[in-house]
Scaffold this motif. Structure first.
Motif, mmCIF file in Angstrom:
data_model
loop_
_atom_site.group_PDB
_atom_site.id
_atom_site.type_symbol
_atom_site.label_atom_id
_atom_site.label_comp_id
_atom_site.label_asym_id
_atom_site.label_seq_id
_atom_site.Cartn_x
_atom_site.Cartn_y
_atom_site.Cartn_z
ATOM 1 N N CYS A 10 -4.257 17.248 18.759
ATOM 2 C CA CYS A 10 -4.850 18.528 18.355
ATOM 3 C C CYS A 10 -5.147 18.465 16.859
ATOM 4 C CB CYS A 10 -3.896 19.681 18.683
ATOM 5 S SG CYS A 10 -4.587 21.298 18.322
ATOM 6 N N THR A 11 -6.423 18.414 16.489
ATOM 7 C CA THR A 11 -6.826 18.292 15.089
ATOM 8 C C THR A 11 -7.281 19.616 14.490
ATOM 9 O OG1 THR A 11 -9.062 17.684 15.792
ATOM 10 C CG2 THR A 11 -7.494 15.890 15.411
ATOM 11 N N SER A 12 -7.327 20.659 15.304
ATOM 12 C CA SER A 12 -7.752 21.973 14.805
ATOM 13 C C SER A 12 -6.642 22.984 15.066
ATOM 14 C CB SER A 12 -9.047 22.418 15.488
ATOM 15 O OG SER A 12 -8.826 22.628 16.870
ATOM 16 N N LEU A 13 -6.875 24.196 14.637
ATOM 17 C CA LEU A 13 -5.886 25.243 14.867
ATOM 18 C C LEU A 13 -5.859 25.688 16.326
ATOM 19 C CD1 LEU A 13 -6.365 27.463 11.667
ATOM 20 C CD2 LEU A 13 -4.571 25.766 12.119
ATOM 21 N N GLU A 14 -6.979 25.527 17.024
ATOM 22 C CA GLU A 14 -7.048 25.958 18.419
ATOM 23 C C GLU A 14 -6.433 24.906 19.337
ATOM 24 O OE1 GLU A 14 -10.953 27.024 19.638
ATOM 25 O OE2 GLU A 14 -10.930 28.945 18.570
ATOM 26 N N SER A 28 4.473 35.254 18.593
ATOM 27 C CA SER A 28 3.399 35.765 17.735
ATOM 28 C C SER A 28 3.503 35.271 16.296
ATOM 29 C CB SER A 28 3.405 37.294 17.763
ATOM 30 O OG SER A 28 4.665 37.798 17.347
ATOM 31 N N SER A 29 4.691 34.845 15.878
ATOM 32 C CA SER A 29 4.832 34.354 14.510
ATOM 33 C C SER A 29 4.259 32.948 14.336
ATOM 34 C CB SER A 29 6.307 34.355 14.111
ATOM 35 O OG SER A 29 7.056 33.510 14.980
ATOM 36 N N LEU A 30 4.067 32.235 15.454
ATOM 37 C CA LEU A 30 3.558 30.870 15.376
ATOM 38 C C LEU A 30 2.188 30.698 16.047
ATOM 39 C CD1 LEU A 30 6.854 28.944 16.276
ATOM 40 C CD2 LEU A 30 5.924 29.389 13.993
ATOM 41 N N TRP A 31 1.948 31.485 17.099
ATOM 42 C CA TRP A 31 0.722 31.328 17.894
ATOM 43 C C TRP A 31 0.099 32.690 18.153
ATOM 44 C CZ3 TRP A 31 -0.989 26.471 19.367
ATOM 45 C CH2 TRP A 31 -0.087 25.418 19.232
ATOM 46 N N ARG A 74 -3.008 28.356 16.399
ATOM 47 C CA ARG A 74 -1.830 28.211 15.548
ATOM 48 C C ARG A 74 -1.988 29.047 14.264
ATOM 49 N NH1 ARG A 74 -1.038 21.793 15.010
ATOM 50 N NH2 ARG A 74 -3.311 21.848 14.942
ATOM 51 N N VAL A 75 -0.931 29.697 13.880
ATOM 52 C CA VAL A 75 -0.956 30.449 12.628
ATOM 53 C C VAL A 75 -1.007 29.498 11.445
ATOM 54 C CG1 VAL A 75 0.314 32.076 11.181
ATOM 55 C CG2 VAL A 75 0.256 32.391 13.660
ATOM 56 N N SER A 76 -0.338 28.345 11.578
ATOM 57 C CA SER A 76 -0.304 27.354 10.500
ATOM 58 C C SER A 76 -0.584 25.980 11.082
ATOM 59 C CB SER A 76 1.058 27.363 9.814
ATOM 60 O OG SER A 76 1.199 26.248 8.955
#
Length: 531
Positions: free
Chosen positions: A292-296, A350-353, A385-387
């Protein structure tokens, strides 16, 4: 002198003109000889079918008629016909072939329709993963398409002595074959061809293929369908109503069926629900990207027929997409209740995803699943991903039929390094090569097979014959079918071979044969060393 020169000049001009007219006449006449041979355009083959040429005849001035054995295809009229290299396209036999010059007429149009469908069984590209073929004689053999559960057993003496046949076995994509389904009918098996059709067989061959129905005589009406040479599908066998004199017979098991037939062709198992309790087995698979190279991050949930061929297709597709299995597969029983299939994701931290699903669930319509002809049915859940440093994912995913069966997946893994489920779907070759010829295709050594047949075929007063063997192998429901054949014991052994290859326990068969109480039971002793 001048007058003579003028006259000579006139004569030369007349001779030249006459010769020019004769030459024009010759050219016009010669066009008649060549007008019957018009050029054809050869289009490049498709990328996924490198051995297939598509040729479109030019019918603006000529037509070519073929009178002989034509086998139409169900794919519908098309101004194209297909050719393939190799022995499957046998030379044209005793039919008549005429080439004539005419203008397009209704006869020409009819010819185009016939020509465009004549490749029903003849146009088979070599080298594809869903097709295998081999050359066989009276010793028999076996064809199999690896990792699909599809095989064709050709018993000894099924092919007449002195004959040599090239036989093929093909798995078709449902969208490539028009199988009409009426009412509550549903496709339960893959669509499989074995051929060539019309070859003479003296013993039934056995076609094995998976099915996804939950067998129940009170819930299903099961029919074996076969496509005729005209392209229409016919019911050739109603399971549960077989007669020994039928050309076809079927041994139905929990997840597979074994079809006895002396006529090769294209087959499929179709079921019609008799009540809302009729159910199909769906296999649920969860895939996600290996890297996974992107936030999605996308989770794909596949809802497939619980058959090996459907599983193989999705595994191959996901390899191309760079996906990996992230949960152990589950089976869901999908009933004929007209209710849709729903999928939802829950407990996402919700804090991570963050879930990008705008509704509470996704839905696959009932008929998309029940029809059974649509591949790769799936829903995708997109998480963000939040981060970029977030790599741990924990959530739950539910799949259920409204007012029916359901399954729940608890997802808890690291998206960057967790590959614990990757090996669950590793596709392995089945028994080496897909075509086995002669004695190597059978678990039972040929000489021992002949001893068993010669000893158990004759009726025995004490019951130590083929009937007792069928009971020991739990095949006593087919006694009337076995009895209708010249060698009932051979039919039993053939079915055992089809069901247990390549991992059959030969010792168990030897124990069943030796336990019949025959005086010469020692002749039936079978060991792995004798294979």
């Amino acid at each position: 002198v001048v007058v003579c020169l003028v006259l000579l000049l006139l004569v030369l001009i007349l001779v030249y003109c006459r010769k020019k007219e004769g030459l024009d006449s010759d050219v016009a006449d010669s066009s008649i000889l060549t007008s019957g041979f018009q050029p054809v355009s050869i289009k490049p083959s498709k990328a996924d079918n490198p051995h297939l040429l598509t040729i479109q005849p030019d019918l603006s001035t000529t037509t070519t008629t073929y009178q002989g054995s034509l086998c139409p295809r169900q794919d519908g009229p098309s101004p194209k016909f297909q050719l393939t290299n190799g022995h499957l396209l046998s030379p044209l036999g005793g039919g008549r072939h005429t080439l004539h010059h005419s203008s397009p007429t209704s006869e020409a149009e009819e010819f185009v329709s016939r020509l465009s469908t004549q490749n029903y069984f003849r146009s088979l590209p070599r080298g594809t993963s869903n097709m295998t073929y081999g050359t066989f004689n009276f010793l028999g053999g076996r064809l199999m398409i690896p990792n699909t559960g599809i095989s064709l057993l050709i018993p000894p003496d099924a092919i007449p002595r002195g004959k040599i046949y090239e036989i093929y076995l093909t798995l078709h994509k449902p969208e490539d074959v028009r199988l009409p389904l009426a009412g509550c009918q549903t496709l339960l098996s893959p669509i499989v061809s074995c051929g060539p059709p019309g070859v003479l067989l003296t013993r039934p061959v056995i076609l094995a293929m998976d099915h996804c129905g939950e067998p129940s005589p009170d819930s299903w009406s099961l029919r074996l369908k076969k496509q005729s040479c005209e392209g229409s599908w016919e019911d050739v066998l109603h399971l549960g109503e077989e007669a020994p004199s039928h050309l076809y017979y079927c041994q139905l098991e929990a997840s597979a069926c074994y079809v006895f037939t002396e006529q090769l062709g294209r087959f499929a198992l179709v079921g019609e629900a008799l009540s809302v309790t009729a159910a199909k087995r769906l296999k649920l698979l969860l895939f996600a990207p290996v890297a996974c190279t992107s936030l999605e991050y996308n989770i794909r949930v596949y809802c497939l027929h619980d058959t090996h061929d459907a599983l193989k297709e999705v595994v191959q597709l996901e390899k191309q997409l760079g996906g990996q299995l992230i949960q152990e597969p589950r089976v869901l029983h999908f009933k004929d209740s007209y209710h849709n299939l729903r999928l939802s994701i829950h407990d996402v931290p919700s804090s991570l995803w963050k879930s990008k699903l705008l509704v509470s669930y996704q839905e696959i319509p009932f008929y998309h699943i029940w029809n059974g002809t649509q591949r790769y049915l799936h829903c995708t859940f997109t998480l963000e991903r939040v981060s970029p440093s977030t790599s741990d994912l924990a959530c739950k995913l539910w799949v259920w039929q409204v007012e029916g069966d359901g399954q729940s997946f608890s997802i808890n893994f690291n998206i960057t390094k967790d590959t614990r489920f990757a090996e669950l779907l590793a596709l392995e070759s089945e028994a080496g090569v897909p075509a086995l010829v002669g004695p190597s295709a059978f678990k039972i050594p040929f000489l021992i097979r002949q001893k068993i047949i010669s000893s158990l075929d004759p009726p025995c007063r004490r019951g130590a014959d083929w009937r007792t063997l069928a009971q020991k192998l739990h095949l006593d429901s087919h006694l009337s079918f076995f009895a209708s054949k010249p060698s009932p014991t051979a039919m039993i052994l053939n079915l055992w071979e089809a069901r247990h290859f390549p991992n059959g326990n030969l010792s168990q068969l030897a124990a069943a044969v030796a336990g019949l109480g025959q005086p010469d039971a020692g002749l039936f002793t079978v060991s792995e060393a004798e294979c």
